[in-house]
Design a protein around this motif. Structure first.
Motif, PDB file in Angstrom:
ATOM      1  N   LYS A  17       6.063  -0.823   2.206  1.00 25.00           N
ATOM      2  CA  LYS A  17       6.365  -0.098   0.971  1.00 25.00           C
ATOM      3  C   LYS A  17       6.388  -1.024  -0.242  1.00 25.00           C
ATOM      4  O   LYS A  17       7.256  -0.933  -1.101  1.00 25.00           O
ATOM      5  N   VAL A  35       9.287   0.339  -3.217  1.00 25.54           N
ATOM      6  CA  VAL A  35      10.074   1.567  -3.127  1.00 25.54           C
ATOM      7  C   VAL A  35      11.546   1.135  -3.152  1.00 25.54           C
ATOM      8  O   VAL A  35      11.897   0.153  -2.511  1.00 25.54           O
TER       9      VAL A  35
ATOM     10  N   ASP B  61       2.985   5.954  -6.690  1.00 26.24           N
ATOM     11  CA  ASP B  61       2.495   5.239  -5.503  1.00 26.24           C
ATOM     12  C   ASP B  61       3.614   5.061  -4.468  1.00 26.24           C
ATOM     13  O   ASP B  61       3.386   5.241  -3.270  1.00 26.24           O
ATOM     14  N   ALA B  62       4.819   4.717  -4.941  1.00 29.68           N
ATOM     15  CA  ALA B  62       5.962   4.526  -4.039  1.00 29.68           C
ATOM     16  C   ALA B  62       6.267   5.840  -3.307  1.00 29.68           C
ATOM     17  O   ALA B  62       6.564   5.855  -2.119  1.00 29.68           O
ATOM     18  N   PHE B  65       3.725   6.167  -0.621  1.00 28.24           N
ATOM     19  CA  PHE B  65       4.017   5.262   0.512  1.00 28.24           C
ATOM     20  C   PHE B  65       5.103   5.880   1.407  1.00 28.24           C
ATOM     21  O   PHE B  65       5.038   5.806   2.624  1.00 28.24           O
ATOM     22  N   ASN B  66       6.105   6.492   0.754  1.00 24.99           N
ATOM     23  CA  ASN B  66       7.185   7.145   1.499  1.00 24.99           C
ATOM     24  C   ASN B  66       6.684   8.338   2.295  1.00 24.99           C
ATOM     25  O   ASN B  66       7.051   8.528   3.451  1.00 24.99           O
ATOM     26  N   ALA B  69       4.721   7.185   5.300  1.00 29.59           N
ATOM     27  CA  ALA B  69       5.599   6.736   6.391  1.00 29.59           C
ATOM     28  C   ALA B  69       6.188   7.950   7.116  1.00 29.59           C
ATOM     29  O   ALA B  69       6.244   7.987   8.342  1.00 29.59           O
TER      30      ALA B  69
END
Lengths: 149, 149
Positions: A17, A35, B61-62, B65-66, B69
């Motif tokens: 992340k 993040v 973007d974060a 990414f979360n 996941a």
């Protein structure tokens, strides 16, 4: 600034992340981001909300530095702080009201008035503040600092 | 993140039209910033507008990414770019529409759909996008990348 001014920013994913921010002018270097830990990201790395408050605070301060130069105000010290919360709104989140404190040191009463006026103009002109939804409250702390002999 | 989350950022003036940004967690390091050259500041130093676009792009973007996941999407590459203009509005300036391009590499058709869906959710949930006035347009470029043998 008389004309439109373009700004361009890049992100590249690194691992898990984390990512790297870079700019059109590569001499500006890179900034690592993550993040936030609250969203199960990483510790001790700059987050999107850090960058959001940084953009607002530096825009206000940069405007003040410009006004100071234009009015020949020589301040002796300058620091500032921005604080906000990310709060739920339905299923999503937004920034709540943003509180800014600005501490400016000047050498006499005349410069204290100049600093107050320059910061008032910065508050009105700050283009990040003008581009965001949360209310921004700026509290000014202007102090006459004795010169050390 | 279930509760309100506080964020705090500091600026200290360095010299002329430059300053240093720091954070509540001092392990995050510092970022130098300057008044943009267009406002008679310095060259090759991060500006408030760089930070503004960075906050938006990293937040989007974060979030992606979360979501990746959470949905066990394994993307193979990820980069993005945000572009905007600062335009006059009366005597002041604001950010105009922000164009974002996102390039995601995945290994097959199934992951391409997952990536599309994750980015759609990130667009809706991005708390910086939800806190700013300019329109944000996200263009997704999702590509199936062949594994190198």
């Amino acid at each position: 600034m008389d004309e439109e001014h373009t700004c361009e920013v890049y992100v590249e994913w690194k691992k898990k992340k984390k990512g790297i921010i870079s700019f059109l002018d590569d001499k500006k270097g890179e900034i690592e981001f993550s993040v936030p830990p609250e969203f199960m990201g990483h510790q001790h790395i700059v987050t999107p909300e850090d960058l959001f408050l940084s953009s607002l605070l530096t825009c206000l301060d940069a405007y003040f530095f410009n006004m100071a130069a234009r009015t020949r105000l020589k301040f002796t010290s300058f620091r500032s702080c921005a604080k906000s919360k990310i709060v739920p709104i339905g299923p999503d989140y937004i920034f709540s009201k943003i509180d800014i404190n600005v501490y400016i040191g000047v050498k006499d009463e005349r410069d204290a008035h100049k600093a107050e006026r320059a910061m008032n103009i910065a508050e009105k002109g700050c283009y990040v503040a003008n581009s965001i939804k949360p209310k921004v409250k700026v509290k000014k702390h202007i102090k006459i600092e004795k010169k050390e002999d």
